[in-house]
Design a protein around this motif. Structure first.
Motif, PDB file in Angstrom:
ATOM      1  N   THR A  54       0.814  -1.598  -0.118  1.00  0.00           N
ATOM      2  CA  THR A  54       0.080   0.028  -0.085  1.00  0.00           C
ATOM      3  C   THR A  54       0.846   1.232   0.081  1.00  0.00           C
ATOM      4  OG1 THR A  54       0.183   0.148   2.453  1.00  0.00           O
ATOM      5  CG2 THR A  54      -1.856  -1.186   1.184  1.00  0.00           C
ATOM      6  N   VAL A  55       0.268   2.098  -0.213  1.00  0.00           N
ATOM      7  CA  VAL A  55       0.833   3.295  -0.152  1.00  0.00           C
ATOM      8  C   VAL A  55      -0.326   5.217   0.214  1.00  0.00           C
ATOM      9  CG1 VAL A  55       0.608   4.293  -3.008  1.00  0.00           C
ATOM     10  CG2 VAL A  55       2.146   5.337  -1.748  1.00  0.00           C
ATOM     11  N   THR A  56       0.254   5.581   1.244  1.00  0.00           N
ATOM     12  CA  THR A  56      -0.393   6.881   1.412  1.00  0.00           C
ATOM     13  C   THR A  56      -0.383   7.620   1.040  1.00  0.00           C
ATOM     14  OG1 THR A  56      -0.190   5.510   3.925  1.00  0.00           O
ATOM     15  CG2 THR A  56      -1.690   8.705   3.539  1.00  0.00           C
ATOM     16  N   VAL A  57      -1.311   7.973   0.653  1.00  0.00           N
ATOM     17  CA  VAL A  57      -1.831   9.464  -1.231  1.00  0.00           C
ATOM     18  C   VAL A  57      -2.694  10.482  -0.677  1.00  0.00           C
ATOM     19  CG1 VAL A  57      -1.885   9.577  -3.484  1.00  0.00           C
ATOM     20  CG2 VAL A  57      -1.106   7.694  -2.641  1.00  0.00           C
ATOM     21  N   ARG A  58      -2.453  12.128  -0.800  1.00  0.00           N
ATOM     22  CA  ARG A  58      -3.005  13.136  -0.829  1.00  0.00           C
ATOM     23  C   ARG A  58      -3.430  12.978  -2.605  1.00  0.00           C
ATOM     24  NH1 ARG A  58      -2.053  17.593  -2.730  1.00  0.00           N
ATOM     25  NH2 ARG A  58       0.266  17.770  -1.992  1.00  0.00           N
ATOM     26  N   LEU A  59      -4.529  12.706  -2.871  1.00  0.00           N
ATOM     27  CA  LEU A  59      -5.282  12.932  -4.042  1.00  0.00           C
ATOM     28  C   LEU A  59      -5.001  14.654  -4.779  1.00  0.00           C
ATOM     29  CD1 LEU A  59      -8.111  10.455  -4.277  1.00  0.00           C
ATOM     30  CD2 LEU A  59      -5.519   9.763  -4.687  1.00  0.00           C
ATOM     31  N   ASP A  60      -5.132  14.795  -5.993  1.00  0.00           N
ATOM     32  CA  ASP A  60      -4.687  16.334  -5.773  1.00  0.00           C
ATOM     33  C   ASP A  60      -6.062  16.728  -6.373  1.00  0.00           C
ATOM     34  OD1 ASP A  60      -4.558  15.199  -8.268  1.00  0.00           O
ATOM     35  OD2 ASP A  60      -2.738  14.978  -8.976  1.00  0.00           O
ATOM     36  N   GLY A  61      -7.323  15.546  -6.742  1.00  0.00           N
ATOM     37  CA  GLY A  61      -8.487  16.722  -6.949  1.00  0.00           C
ATOM     38  C   GLY A  61      -8.668  17.003  -8.447  1.00  0.00           C
ATOM     39  N   VAL A  62      -7.523  16.851  -9.668  1.00  0.00           N
ATOM     40  CA  VAL A  62      -7.862  16.919 -11.027  1.00  0.00           C
ATOM     41  C   VAL A  62      -7.776  15.878 -11.634  1.00  0.00           C
ATOM     42  CG1 VAL A  62      -6.138  18.358 -12.107  1.00  0.00           C
ATOM     43  CG2 VAL A  62      -6.030  19.102 -10.769  1.00  0.00           C
ATOM     44  N   SER A  63      -8.700  15.959 -12.213  1.00  0.00           N
ATOM     45  CA  SER A  63      -8.815  15.135 -13.476  1.00  0.00           C
ATOM     46  C   SER A  63      -7.572  15.067 -14.446  1.00  0.00           C
ATOM     47  CB  SER A  63     -10.420  15.396 -14.006  1.00  0.00           C
ATOM     48  OG  SER A  63     -10.991  14.536 -14.218  1.00  0.00           O
ATOM     49  N   THR A  64      -7.601  13.735 -14.842  1.00  0.00           N
ATOM     50  CA  THR A  64      -6.384  13.541 -16.051  1.00  0.00           C
ATOM     51  C   THR A  64      -6.396  12.948 -16.394  1.00  0.00           C
ATOM     52  OG1 THR A  64      -4.658  12.625 -14.079  1.00  0.00           O
ATOM     53  CG2 THR A  64      -4.608  15.079 -14.447  1.00  0.00           C
ATOM     54  N   ALA A  65      -5.693  12.646 -18.150  1.00  0.00           N
ATOM     55  CA  ALA A  65      -6.431  11.658 -18.787  1.00  0.00           C
ATOM     56  C   ALA A  65      -4.465  10.988 -18.992  1.00  0.00           C
ATOM     57  CB  ALA A  65      -5.666  12.393 -20.411  1.00  0.00           C
ATOM     58  N   ALA A  66      -4.904   9.476 -19.017  1.00  0.00           N
ATOM     59  CA  ALA A  66      -3.479   8.649 -18.925  1.00  0.00           C
ATOM     60  C   ALA A  66      -1.867   9.904 -19.311  1.00  0.00           C
ATOM     61  CB  ALA A  66      -3.562   7.084 -19.780  1.00  0.00           C
ATOM     62  N   ALA A  67      -1.082   9.138 -18.570  1.00  0.00           N
ATOM     63  CA  ALA A  67       0.367   9.866 -19.116  1.00  0.00           C
ATOM     64  C   ALA A  67       0.904   9.322 -20.632  1.00  0.00           C
ATOM     65  CB  ALA A  67       1.352   9.657 -17.937  1.00  0.00           C
TER      66      ALA A  67
END
Length: 67
Positions: A54-67
């Motif tokens: 697992t990883v603890t992540v702060r979501l950035d709230g920005v919807s993005t497309a795949a890189a």
């Protein structure tokens, strides 16, 4: 949810440092380090090394497309 801090499943071989960018692998349904075809989701608030599931992540709230 699009913002907040969450414990998410991580590819066991991925190594993510504190403050490192985290991406979502939609095919494997787990987080990974940034890469082609992955969706950027936020930054790690704790280190997650090789073998961690697992990883603890702060979501950035920005919807993005795949890189």
């Amino acid at each position: 949810m699009t913002e907040g801090v969450f414990i998410l499943p991580k590819k066991p071989a991925a190594v993510i440092a504190v403050g490192g960018r985290v991406s979502w692998d939609n095919a494997a349904h787990q987080c990974d380090a940034p890469g082609a075809g992955l969706y950027p989701v936020g930054v790690a608030v704790e280190a997650a090394g090789n073998g961690a599931s697992t990883v603890t992540v702060r979501l950035d709230g920005v919807s993005t497309a795949a890189a």
